[in-house]
Design a protein around this motif. Structure first.
Motif, PDB file in Angstrom:
ATOM      1  N   PRO A   1      43.800 -33.678  27.024  1.00  0.00           N
ATOM      2  CA  PRO A   1      43.731 -32.654  25.966  1.00  0.00           C
ATOM      3  C   PRO A   1      44.805 -32.809  24.893  1.00  0.00           C
ATOM      4  O   PRO A   1      44.621 -32.346  23.768  1.00  0.00           O
ATOM      5  CB  PRO A   1      43.900 -31.337  26.737  1.00  0.00           C
ATOM      6  CG  PRO A   1      44.584 -31.706  28.001  1.00  0.00           C
ATOM      7  CD  PRO A   1      44.141 -33.088  28.335  1.00  0.00           C
ATOM      8  N   LEU A   2      45.913 -33.437  25.233  1.00  0.00           N
ATOM      9  CA  LEU A   2      46.991 -33.601  24.254  1.00  0.00           C
ATOM     10  C   LEU A   2      46.714 -34.718  23.265  1.00  0.00           C
ATOM     11  O   LEU A   2      47.209 -34.697  22.138  1.00  0.00           O
ATOM     12  CB  LEU A   2      48.319 -33.876  24.971  1.00  0.00           C
ATOM     13  CG  LEU A   2      48.885 -32.755  25.833  1.00  0.00           C
ATOM     14  CD1 LEU A   2      50.188 -33.213  26.491  1.00  0.00           C
ATOM     15  CD2 LEU A   2      49.114 -31.492  25.022  1.00  0.00           C
ATOM     16  N   LEU A   3      45.930 -35.704  23.702  1.00  0.00           N
ATOM     17  CA  LEU A   3      45.663 -36.888  22.872  1.00  0.00           C
ATOM     18  C   LEU A   3      44.153 -37.075  22.732  1.00  0.00           C
ATOM     19  O   LEU A   3      43.561 -37.993  23.303  1.00  0.00           O
ATOM     20  CB  LEU A   3      46.293 -38.130  23.508  1.00  0.00           C
ATOM     21  CG  LEU A   3      47.807 -38.085  23.738  1.00  0.00           C
ATOM     22  CD1 LEU A   3      48.264 -39.297  24.521  1.00  0.00           C
ATOM     23  CD2 LEU A   3      48.554 -37.989  22.408  1.00  0.00           C
ATOM     24  N   PRO A   4      43.499 -36.210  21.956  1.00  0.00           N
ATOM     25  CA  PRO A   4      42.034 -36.255  21.879  1.00  0.00           C
ATOM     26  C   PRO A   4      41.480 -37.542  21.282  1.00  0.00           C
ATOM     27  O   PRO A   4      40.303 -37.868  21.510  1.00  0.00           O
ATOM     28  CB  PRO A   4      41.697 -35.042  21.003  1.00  0.00           C
ATOM     29  CG  PRO A   4      42.950 -34.760  20.228  1.00  0.00           C
ATOM     30  CD  PRO A   4      44.068 -35.134  21.137  1.00  0.00           C
ATOM     31  N   ASN A   5      42.290 -38.284  20.543  1.00  0.00           N
ATOM     32  CA  ASN A   5      41.819 -39.527  19.924  1.00  0.00           C
ATOM     33  C   ASN A   5      42.136 -40.764  20.763  1.00  0.00           C
ATOM     34  O   ASN A   5      41.928 -41.888  20.304  1.00  0.00           O
ATOM     35  CB  ASN A   5      42.425 -39.675  18.530  1.00  0.00           C
ATOM     36  CG  ASN A   5      41.964 -38.579  17.587  1.00  0.00           C
ATOM     37  OD1 ASN A   5      40.807 -38.153  17.644  1.00  0.00           O
ATOM     38  ND2 ASN A   5      42.853 -38.102  16.737  1.00  0.00           N
ATOM     39  N   VAL A   6      42.630 -40.540  21.964  1.00  0.00           N
ATOM     40  CA  VAL A   6      42.936 -41.642  22.875  1.00  0.00           C
ATOM     41  C   VAL A   6      42.005 -41.549  24.084  1.00  0.00           C
ATOM     42  O   VAL A   6      41.857 -40.471  24.670  1.00  0.00           O
ATOM     43  CB  VAL A   6      44.409 -41.587  23.342  1.00  0.00           C
ATOM     44  CG1 VAL A   6      44.696 -42.685  24.360  1.00  0.00           C
ATOM     45  CG2 VAL A   6      45.357 -41.718  22.145  1.00  0.00           C
ATOM     46  N   GLU A   7      41.397 -42.655  24.455  1.00  0.00           N
ATOM     47  CA  GLU A   7      40.597 -42.699  25.676  1.00  0.00           C
ATOM     48  C   GLU A   7      41.554 -42.749  26.863  1.00  0.00           C
ATOM     49  O   GLU A   7      42.361 -43.670  26.971  1.00  0.00           O
ATOM     50  CB  GLU A   7      39.700 -43.935  25.677  1.00  0.00           C
ATOM     51  CG  GLU A   7      38.891 -44.101  26.957  1.00  0.00           C
ATOM     52  CD  GLU A   7      38.207 -45.452  27.064  1.00  0.00           C
ATOM     53  OE1 GLU A   7      37.236 -45.571  27.827  1.00  0.00           O
ATOM     54  OE2 GLU A   7      38.663 -46.404  26.380  1.00  0.00           O
ATOM     55  N   VAL A   8      41.471 -41.765  27.737  1.00  0.00           N
ATOM     56  CA  VAL A   8      42.340 -41.717  28.906  1.00  0.00           C
ATOM     57  C   VAL A   8      41.491 -41.968  30.155  1.00  0.00           C
ATOM     58  O   VAL A   8      40.507 -41.259  30.399  1.00  0.00           O
ATOM     59  CB  VAL A   8      43.069 -40.367  29.014  1.00  0.00           C
ATOM     60  CG1 VAL A   8      43.955 -40.340  30.262  1.00  0.00           C
ATOM     61  CG2 VAL A   8      43.910 -40.101  27.761  1.00  0.00           C
ATOM     62  N   ILE A   9      41.874 -42.974  30.926  1.00  0.00           N
ATOM     63  CA  ILE A   9      41.177 -43.326  32.155  1.00  0.00           C
ATOM     64  C   ILE A   9      42.094 -43.019  33.328  1.00  0.00           C
ATOM     65  O   ILE A   9      43.224 -43.504  33.379  1.00  0.00           O
ATOM     66  CB  ILE A   9      40.777 -44.812  32.165  1.00  0.00           C
ATOM     67  CG1 ILE A   9      39.853 -45.134  30.987  1.00  0.00           C
ATOM     68  CG2 ILE A   9      40.112 -45.185  33.495  1.00  0.00           C
ATOM     69  CD1 ILE A   9      39.555 -46.609  30.827  1.00  0.00           C
TER      70      ILE A   9
ATOM     71  N   ALA B   1      61.519 -41.733  17.214  1.00  0.00           N
ATOM     72  CA  ALA B   1      60.511 -41.200  18.119  1.00  0.00           C
ATOM     73  C   ALA B   1      60.121 -39.793  17.683  1.00  0.00           C
ATOM     74  O   ALA B   1      60.963 -39.000  17.245  1.00  0.00           O
ATOM     75  CB  ALA B   1      61.035 -41.190  19.542  1.00  0.00           C
ATOM     76  N   ASN B   2      58.837 -39.492  17.815  1.00  0.00           N
ATOM     77  CA  ASN B   2      58.347 -38.189  17.368  1.00  0.00           C
ATOM     78  C   ASN B   2      57.102 -37.824  18.171  1.00  0.00           C
ATOM     79  O   ASN B   2      56.316 -38.695  18.549  1.00  0.00           O
ATOM     80  CB  ASN B   2      58.009 -38.252  15.876  1.00  0.00           C
ATOM     81  CG  ASN B   2      57.597 -36.908  15.330  1.00  0.00           C
ATOM     82  OD1 ASN B   2      58.131 -35.872  15.713  1.00  0.00           O
ATOM     83  ND2 ASN B   2      56.629 -36.909  14.431  1.00  0.00           N
ATOM     84  N   TRP B   3      56.964 -36.530  18.466  1.00  0.00           N
ATOM     85  CA  TRP B   3      55.786 -36.026  19.160  1.00  0.00           C
ATOM     86  C   TRP B   3      55.048 -35.061  18.239  1.00  0.00           C
ATOM     87  O   TRP B   3      55.673 -34.196  17.619  1.00  0.00           O
ATOM     88  CB  TRP B   3      56.166 -35.274  20.432  1.00  0.00           C
ATOM     89  CG  TRP B   3      56.666 -36.120  21.556  1.00  0.00           C
ATOM     90  CD1 TRP B   3      55.961 -36.537  22.650  1.00  0.00           C
ATOM     91  CD2 TRP B   3      57.996 -36.617  21.732  1.00  0.00           C
ATOM     92  NE1 TRP B   3      56.761 -37.279  23.487  1.00  0.00           N
ATOM     93  CE2 TRP B   3      58.021 -37.344  22.946  1.00  0.00           C
ATOM     94  CE3 TRP B   3      59.165 -36.535  20.978  1.00  0.00           C
ATOM     95  CZ2 TRP B   3      59.165 -37.971  23.418  1.00  0.00           C
ATOM     96  CZ3 TRP B   3      60.313 -37.167  21.446  1.00  0.00           C
ATOM     97  CH2 TRP B   3      60.301 -37.874  22.656  1.00  0.00           C
ATOM     98  N   THR B   4      53.726 -35.197  18.144  1.00  0.00           N
ATOM     99  CA  THR B   4      52.901 -34.249  17.412  1.00  0.00           C
ATOM    100  C   THR B   4      51.828 -33.768  18.374  1.00  0.00           C
ATOM    101  O   THR B   4      50.812 -34.444  18.592  1.00  0.00           O
ATOM    102  CB  THR B   4      52.253 -34.898  16.172  1.00  0.00           C
ATOM    103  OG1 THR B   4      53.275 -35.469  15.357  1.00  0.00           O
ATOM    104  CG2 THR B   4      51.488 -33.859  15.365  1.00  0.00           C
ATOM    105  N   LEU B   5      52.070 -32.616  18.984  1.00  0.00           N
ATOM    106  CA  LEU B   5      51.206 -32.146  20.056  1.00  0.00           C
ATOM    107  C   LEU B   5      50.685 -30.750  19.748  1.00  0.00           C
ATOM    108  O   LEU B   5      51.446 -29.858  19.375  1.00  0.00           O
ATOM    109  CB  LEU B   5      51.967 -32.119  21.385  1.00  0.00           C
ATOM    110  CG  LEU B   5      52.532 -33.462  21.870  1.00  0.00           C
ATOM    111  CD1 LEU B   5      53.370 -33.255  23.128  1.00  0.00           C
ATOM    112  CD2 LEU B   5      51.420 -34.461  22.122  1.00  0.00           C
ATOM    113  N   THR B   6      49.387 -30.570  19.922  1.00  0.00           N
ATOM    114  CA  THR B   6      48.763 -29.259  19.820  1.00  0.00           C
ATOM    115  C   THR B   6      48.246 -28.883  21.198  1.00  0.00           C
ATOM    116  O   THR B   6      47.373 -29.561  21.751  1.00  0.00           O
ATOM    117  CB  THR B   6      47.611 -29.266  18.804  1.00  0.00           C
ATOM    118  OG1 THR B   6      48.113 -29.644  17.514  1.00  0.00           O
ATOM    119  CG2 THR B   6      46.970 -27.889  18.713  1.00  0.00           C
TER     120      THR B   6
END
Length: 352
Positions: free
Chosen positions: A55-63, A156-161
């Motif tokens: 849910p934090l990285l909707p544009n990344v495929e997480v397996i 380093a930077n985090w952009t999290l919704t």
């Protein structure tokens, strides 16, 4: 020399665990996405980590890789990847299990750690050795991976919704009063500070006008430590240990004024959402594993403990060297944590 002068088509990230390391790796993955938004990113992570990352990285495929399933878990991942070939694999975990899993990941470039940071024979599974940065921190090592790809160096930077439902829940729990989250337990009990120490800090925070919430995972050690702290208190706290998901924990920490935690996932979750953290360290060098933006507020006895154990300074020892004394956290005096708490709330203007 950078491996890519133009955006690659696909990159696979292999970082299975733990929660804190996954949080640090997010910054590196998002650095790739910012520079090369068209590049397809796939992240192979442990089950709990995948549940957080998706849910934090909707544009990344997480397996998700289920390590408890053994070879069947590996075959499940390989089945998903069947017929696919990546431009690069970022092999960011040195554990032999991760290297075995990497055998089923086809990639032109297979990036791994150099001699300074490598372990568990990872060097035999990679063909590009990423130079270790001058900084000891794990995150800076991850950022070196993406810079080797060709991503421009940047802080380093985090952009999290966070999911809306988790933030609504956190708002209902915390309200408008300034809140201190104490996440007292790590996954490994030897990293935990004492119930007496936490109780003293909580009493002080309460006197300074802070509401206090105990938070953490559902493990027996976490729950027992939370109860031990409560028994020592003369002030009221909300004990939510074992009652939140990772995303709810993250939402609580985002809403909170500050967090106190040992070397554990919650410390890095708080860092990723921009909340001040007081990290408590004895076994690992906080210069390597401390909450990235808040290392100036770490309370550490690592240097003294490692000197007593080895007769050497951290600079004279291998990068991963840890203190073996399972009672080392007892060296941290509550007065030092209280002093750091007061300094942080004054410097960051967090006073109620």
């Amino acid at each position: 020399m950078a491996l890519f002068s133009s955006p690659p088509q696909s990159i696979c990230i292999l970082r299975l665990s733990a929660i804190g390391d996954a949080c640090n790796a997010i910054a590196a993955v998002q650095a790739i996405a910012r520079q090369w938004p068209e590049t397809k990113l796939t992240w192979i992570a442990g089950v709990a980590e995948a549940r957080l990352l998706s849910p934090l990285l909707p544009n990344v495929e997480v397996i998700a890789f289920d390590k408890k399933a053994g070879w069947r878990g590996m075959r499940d991942v390989w089945r998903v990847l069947n017929g696919r070939r990546f431009d690069a694999l970022l092999h960011m975990q040195t554990a032999i299990r991760a290297s075995a899993l990497s055998l089923g990941i086809k990639a032109r470039y297979r990036l791994g750690f150099d001699a300074t940071r490598v372990s568990d024979l990872q060097q035999w599974f990679t063909n590009i050795k990423v130079p270790s940065p001058d900084s000891l921190h794990v995150l800076d090592g991850f950022m070196a991976f993406v810079e080797t790809l060709g991503v421009n160096p940047a802080p380093a930077n985090w952009t999290l919704t966070l999911p809306e439902q988790d933030m609504i829940w956190a708002n209902s729990v915390i309200g408008e009063s300034p809140t201190l989250i104490v996440a007292p337990a790590a996954s490994k009990a030897f990293k935990n500070w004492t119930a007496e120490g936490y109780a003293a800090v909580i009493e002080h925070a309460s006197q300074r006008g802070f509401n206090v919430i105990l938070a953490g995972g559902p493990g027996k050690t976490e729950i027992e430590l939370g109860k031990a702290i409560e028994r020592l208190l003369n002030t009221d706290v909300s004990n939510l240990i074992g009652q939140t998901s990772l995303l709810q924990m993250m939402a609580l920490e985002k809403k909170a004024a500050l967090v106190i935690a040992p070397d554990s996932g919650p410390a890095h979750l708080a860092n990723a959402v921009g909340t001040p953290v007081i990290g408590l360290y004895a076994h690992h060098n906080p210069a390597r594993t401390g909450p990235y933006f808040w290392r100036d507020y770490v309370v550490s006895v690592y240097e003294q403990a490692i000197a007593d154990e080895t007769g050497k300074t951290p600079a004279q020892l291998a990068w991963r060297t840890r203190v073996k004394d399972n009672t080392a956290m007892n060296r941290i005096p509550s007065e030092a944590v209280i002093s750091t708490f007061d300094r942080l709330i004054e410097e960051k203007e967090l006073q109620p």
